[in-house]
Design a protein around this motif. Structure first.
Motif, short mmCIF file in Angstrom:
data_model
loop_
_atom_site.label_atom_id
_atom_site.label_comp_id
_atom_site.label_asym_id
_atom_site.label_seq_id
_atom_site.Cartn_x
_atom_site.Cartn_y
_atom_site.Cartn_z
N THR A 161 -10.01 -5.61 -23.33
CA THR A 161 -10.48 -6.76 -24.10
C THR A 161 -9.34 -7.72 -24.40
O THR A 161 -9.51 -8.94 -24.35
N SER A 162 -8.15 -7.18 -24.69
CA SER A 162 -7.00 -8.05 -24.93
C SER A 162 -6.67 -8.88 -23.69
O SER A 162 -6.42 -10.08 -23.79
N TRP A 163 -6.69 -8.24 -22.51
CA TRP A 163 -6.37 -8.98 -21.29
C TRP A 163 -7.47 -9.96 -20.91
O TRP A 163 -7.19 -11.07 -20.45
N SER A 164 -8.71 -9.55 -21.12
CA SER A 164 -9.82 -10.47 -20.84
C SER A 164 -9.74 -11.69 -21.75
O SER A 164 -9.94 -12.83 -21.30
N SER A 165 -9.43 -11.45 -23.02
CA SER A 165 -9.28 -12.57 -23.96
C SER A 165 -8.05 -13.41 -23.61
O SER A 165 -8.06 -14.63 -23.76
N MET A 166 -7.00 -12.75 -23.10
CA MET A 166 -5.78 -13.49 -22.75
C MET A 166 -6.04 -14.47 -21.61
O MET A 166 -5.64 -15.64 -21.68
N GLY A 282 -4.98 -23.00 -27.73
CA GLY A 282 -4.92 -22.04 -26.63
C GLY A 282 -3.52 -21.52 -26.38
O GLY A 282 -3.34 -20.35 -26.03
N ILE A 283 -2.52 -22.40 -26.55
CA ILE A 283 -1.13 -21.95 -26.39
C ILE A 283 -0.81 -20.88 -27.43
O ILE A 283 -0.24 -19.84 -27.12
N GLY A 284 -1.18 -21.14 -28.68
CA GLY A 284 -0.96 -20.15 -29.73
C GLY A 284 -1.68 -18.85 -29.45
O GLY A 284 -1.14 -17.75 -29.65
N ALA A 285 -2.92 -18.97 -28.97
CA ALA A 285 -3.69 -17.77 -28.65
C ALA A 285 -3.05 -17.00 -27.51
O ALA A 285 -3.00 -15.76 -27.54
N LEU A 286 -2.56 -17.72 -26.52
CA LEU A 286 -1.94 -17.06 -25.37
C LEU A 286 -0.69 -16.30 -25.78
O LEU A 286 -0.45 -15.16 -25.33
N LEU A 292 -0.01 -8.89 -28.09
CA LEU A 292 -0.97 -7.80 -28.25
C LEU A 292 -1.03 -6.89 -27.03
O LEU A 292 -1.48 -5.75 -27.12
N ALA A 293 -0.58 -7.39 -25.87
CA ALA A 293 -0.53 -6.54 -24.68
C ALA A 293 0.50 -5.41 -24.86
O ALA A 293 0.35 -4.33 -24.29
N SER A 335 -3.49 -22.07 -35.62
CA SER A 335 -4.93 -21.79 -35.66
C SER A 335 -5.35 -20.97 -34.45
O SER A 335 -6.18 -20.06 -34.55
N GLY A 336 -4.75 -21.27 -33.29
CA GLY A 336 -5.05 -20.49 -32.09
C GLY A 336 -4.51 -19.08 -32.17
O GLY A 336 -5.14 -18.13 -31.68
N MET A 337 -3.34 -18.90 -32.79
CA MET A 337 -2.76 -17.57 -32.93
C MET A 337 -3.64 -16.69 -33.81
O MET A 337 -3.93 -15.53 -33.47
N PHE A 338 -4.08 -17.24 -34.93
CA PHE A 338 -4.96 -16.47 -35.81
C PHE A 338 -6.31 -16.21 -35.15
O PHE A 338 -6.88 -15.11 -35.28
N ASP A 339 -6.82 -17.20 -34.45
CA ASP A 339 -8.12 -17.03 -33.81
C ASP A 339 -8.05 -15.97 -32.71
O ASP A 339 -9.02 -15.23 -32.49
N ALA A 340 -6.91 -15.87 -32.02
CA ALA A 340 -6.76 -14.87 -30.95
C ALA A 340 -6.90 -13.46 -31.50
O ALA A 340 -7.51 -12.58 -30.87
N ILE A 341 -6.33 -13.23 -32.67
CA ILE A 341 -6.45 -11.91 -33.29
C ILE A 341 -7.91 -11.58 -33.58
O ILE A 341 -8.40 -10.49 -33.28
N SER A 342 -8.62 -12.55 -34.14
CA SER A 342 -10.02 -12.31 -34.46
C SER A 342 -10.86 -12.14 -33.19
O SER A 342 -11.80 -11.36 -33.17
N VAL A 343 -10.51 -12.87 -32.12
CA VAL A 343 -11.24 -12.75 -30.86
C VAL A 343 -11.14 -11.34 -30.30
O VAL A 343 -12.14 -10.74 -29.88
N VAL A 344 -9.93 -10.78 -30.28
CA VAL A 344 -9.73 -9.43 -29.75
C VAL A 344 -10.47 -8.40 -30.60
O VAL A 344 -11.15 -7.51 -30.07
#
Length: 428
Positions: A161-166, A282-286, A292-293, A335-344
């Motif tokens: 899920t982490s890689w799919s979200s990445m 998206g950059i923050g999320a990436l 997280l990997a 905002s993207g960094m925090f959202d990435a955590i919630s997405v995973v």
């Protein structure tokens, strides 16, 4: 030995990420990245295009509304249909229809089409094509979610899920940047042409995935089948809490739709600056997904979900009042960094609690609750900006998101206490 103890003994990269050894999963990642890259490039160009010809925030809101209507309206039906069909075939159909849609938008961007149709008719056709994209997306989400569960074993869901979200976030990052660069270099037409080329190339990795079995064997009445996914979500408190938390936070906290207004009227940057701002979440999320990997989210996921959404809301509020490009960029980045955590966390919860034979229908409910809130949030942002101004619209939305976090925290104790390890052990 408990599953958590096994995980603690894994020190190598591929030992922590065993899903990356699966060839079909790598093809799946390629398809997911490509479709997200192409669609986010496309929607970035559409938002810029619409504001360029109208100078109206309200018109931007209508773009979101045009996509959310079919995405929500067809969700239950699409989930039922996906569960009955072979999953690779469904994803193949989605990609082919996106190619045809991309060709239509490409034709519409040409000067000949604008001169022939005029402003109003061109705008109506844009909304029509966006509407068709919403129809396709109502099938795309359940198809991707269902295929994921068939190419990855359950024990590897957290890592996968982490890689799919990445790779999804990579599409969110690079698509808008590419869209902004192409607009700046050669205009809207070449950008729409690039979307079609990329979607054609997606057929190569997609066809390398083998045909999968259809897991739904029983034939219940269609009305019962259509509502089964919704009933399952409503009866699963941790899943329902995660869905509602994300839906309302995205609905109220979305600021991306108003970026063309911020670009021209508040931050005063060019098209490349617009693309950079559009890509910042998206950059923050990436970046977060890369972390997280190596450091998987395995402990206290429920609590971390609430912290992440709170950080997201605060970042949106600060972005709303900022008049400095760098500060705005970093707030969108955070905002993207925090959202990435919630997405995973939300994605893993969804994968772990969903029975295999119901993946399409439960994923369709996820589309209703979560995915469509992005476009509905675009519409809400456009309406609020039209009546109270862009800055007030973003700040009020961020404050409402904080309220949603507080309400959900106290009303969903199962979500606060949710743990990945216990669920994996029970299912295994």
């Amino acid at each position: 030995m408990k599953q958590s103890d096994k995980n603690n003994n894994k020190t190598g990269f591929f030992e922590k990420n065993p899903a990356l050894k699966i060839r079909e999963f790598l093809s799946f990642l390629s398809v997911r990245f490509g479709i997200m890259f192409a669609l986010n490039m496309q929607i970035t160009i559409i938002f810029y295009w619409v504001y360029e010809i109208t100078n109206s925030p309200l018109s931007l809101g209508y773009v979101g509304l045009a996509e959310v209507i079919p995405a929500v309206g067809l969700s239950l039906f699409s989930g039922h249909y996906v569960d009955l069909m072979e999953k690779r075939k469904m994803l193949f159909i989605c990609v082919i229809t996106y190619i045809l849609l991309g060709l239509g938008l490409f034709a519409l961007t040409t000067p000949f089409a604008f001169d022939t149709l005029g402003l109003d008719n061109t705008l109506y056709f844009i909304y029509f094509f966006v509407f068709l994209g919403g129809v396709i997306r109502s099938f795309l989400g359940p198809s991707i979610f269902s295929l994921f569960g068939l190419v990855v074993p359950r024990k590897d869901y957290v890592s996968a899920t982490s890689w799919s979200s990445m790779v999804r976030q990579m599409g969110l990052v690079l698509g808008p940047v590419a869209g902004g660069i192409l607009i700046a270099l050669d205009g809207i037409v070449i950008g729409m042409a690039a979307v079609v080329v990329i979607e054609l190339l997606l057929l190569i990795p997609l066809l390398s995935i083998k045909v999968k079995p259809i897991l739904k064997k029983e034939k219940e009445p269609i009305l019962q089948s259509l509502t089964m996914g919704l009933r399952f979500v409503l009866k699963t408190p941790e899943l329902l809490g995660a869905q509602l938390l994300d839906m309302f936070s995205v609905l109220f906290g979305g600021a991306v739709a108003l970026l063309p207004v911020y670009q021209k009227e508040i931050l005063h940057v060019d098209e490349v600056g617009f693309g950079i701002l559009r890509a910042a979440p998206g950059i923050g999320a990436l970046v977060t997904m890369g972390i997280l990997a190596f450091i998987p989210l395995r402990t206290y996921p429920g609590r971390k979900l609430f912290i992440a959404v709170t950080g997201f809301a605060l970042s949106i509020i600060i972005f709303g009042i900022s008049t400095n490009f760098l500060l705005s960029f970093f707030m969108l980045l955070f905002s993207g960094m925090f959202d990435a955590i919630s997405v995973v966390i939300r994605g893993t919860i969804l994968q772990l609690v969903t029975p295999d034979h119901m993946r399409g229908r439960v994923a369709s409910v996820n589309t209703m609750f979560v995915s469509s809130s992005n476009e509905l949030g675009d519409f809400e942002s456009g309406i609020m900006a039209h009546y109270i101004g862009a800055v007030r619209a973003v700040v009020v939305g961020g404050c409402l998101t904080l309220g949603v976090v507080a309400v959900t925290f106290f009303s969903a104790p199962q979500l606060r206490k949710f743990g990945f390890e216990d669920r994996e052990e029970v299912e295994d």
